[in-house]
Design an enzyme around this catalytic site. Structure first.
Site, short mmCIF file in Angstrom:
data_model
loop_
_atom_site.label_atom_id
_atom_site.label_comp_id
_atom_site.label_asym_id
_atom_site.label_seq_id
_atom_site.Cartn_x
_atom_site.Cartn_y
_atom_site.Cartn_z
N ASP A 110 -4.76 -5.21 9.82
CA ASP A 110 -5.16 -6.55 9.36
C ASP A 110 -5.35 -7.61 10.51
O ASP A 110 -6.07 -8.56 10.48
CB ASP A 110 -4.03 -7.31 8.55
CG ASP A 110 -3.92 -6.72 7.21
OD1 ASP A 110 -4.95 -5.90 6.79
OD2 ASP A 110 -2.93 -7.02 6.46
N HIS A 145 -7.54 -9.48 1.75
CA HIS A 145 -8.03 -8.19 1.44
C HIS A 145 -9.10 -8.34 0.36
O HIS A 145 -8.81 -9.23 -0.56
CB HIS A 145 -7.09 -7.18 1.22
CG HIS A 145 -6.32 -6.73 2.13
ND1 HIS A 145 -4.86 -6.35 2.10
CD2 HIS A 145 -6.41 -6.66 3.72
CE1 HIS A 145 -4.25 -6.43 3.06
NE2 HIS A 145 -5.34 -6.30 3.98
N TYR A 152 0.83 -5.38 -8.62
CA TYR A 152 -0.60 -5.74 -9.25
C TYR A 152 -1.15 -4.72 -9.81
O TYR A 152 -1.11 -3.75 -9.62
CB TYR A 152 -1.28 -6.44 -7.82
CG TYR A 152 -1.63 -5.76 -6.83
CD1 TYR A 152 -2.66 -5.14 -6.53
CD2 TYR A 152 -0.64 -5.57 -5.95
CE1 TYR A 152 -3.00 -4.44 -5.49
CE2 TYR A 152 -0.68 -4.87 -4.96
CZ TYR A 152 -1.88 -4.15 -4.53
OH TYR A 152 -2.27 -3.54 -3.31
N LYS A 182 -7.57 -8.79 -9.59
CA LYS A 182 -6.08 -8.23 -9.44
C LYS A 182 -5.16 -9.45 -10.35
O LYS A 182 -5.25 -10.72 -10.25
CB LYS A 182 -5.67 -8.62 -8.18
CG LYS A 182 -6.11 -7.66 -7.03
CD LYS A 182 -5.94 -7.63 -5.39
CE LYS A 182 -6.62 -6.65 -4.74
NZ LYS A 182 -6.21 -6.63 -3.25
#
Length: 184
Positions: free
Chosen positions: A165, A59, A128, A69
């Site tokens: 996904d 992603h 995250y 991130k």
């Protein structure tokens, strides 16, 4: 800090204070992180739980909502991955794995311009920090098993991947959509 093959990624091992009661460590410190090149412009924290065998990714977000991130595992163990999507980078189309777990508390900063994902090697809680908020219209991804990226996932089973996904484009399609030269 450990040497990383992909430029601009930072792996961080916090100083953990342990005694007979347990342990303590800082999960984020603006001044400490600035010293090693991790920005302090985080605007959103996320947390997920994944059962063993779940694979999430790959992603990213684009444009004004591109995200850096800062990732860590609270409990369990994951094989974290970053793929360089910056066409000007000498490592464009290359990837690197990071073994993260809730015991060592190692953390990784993945800047804007990378796709990110992970494979849960155990039931895991993953957390995250992001440098930009989630923005649906800016989200993108690349299929986890793209043949041109040739990611060597250490799998002896079929991972559990979301329907969303499984519909992600290939790396070649990503390059064509963005007018990038396909490096392979």
């Amino acid at each position: 800090m450990e040497t990383i093959n992909l430029r601009d990624i930072k792996k961080f091992e916090p100083k953990i204070f342990k005694d007979e009661r347990g342990y303590f460590f800082e999960t984020y410190s603006s001044s400490t992180f600035q010293k090693i090149g991790i920005p302090n412009s985080f605007v959103q924290d996320n947390q997920s739980f994944s059962q063993k065998g779940v694979l999430r990714g790959l992603h990213f977000q684009t444009g004004a909502y591109a995200q850096g991130k800062f990732v860590r595992v609270i409990s369990g163990r994951v094989l974290d991955i970053a793929v360089d999507l910056r066409p000007e980078s000498e490592t464009f189309g290359k990837y690197e794995f990071f073994d993260l777990d809730g015991l060592s508390n190692k953390m990784v900063y993945i800047p804007e311009g990378f796709a990110h994902g992970f494979l849960a090697l155990e039931d895991s809680i993953f957390a995250y920090k992001c440098t930009a908020p989630y923005h649906k219209e800016s989200e993108g991804g690349i299929i986890w098993n793209d043949p041109s990226l040739n990611i060597q996932w250490p799998l002896d089973f079929e991972p559990l991947v979301s329907e969303k996904d499984l519909e992600l484009p290939s790396f070649k399609e990503f390059c064509l959509q963005n007018n990038f030269d396909f490096p392979f």
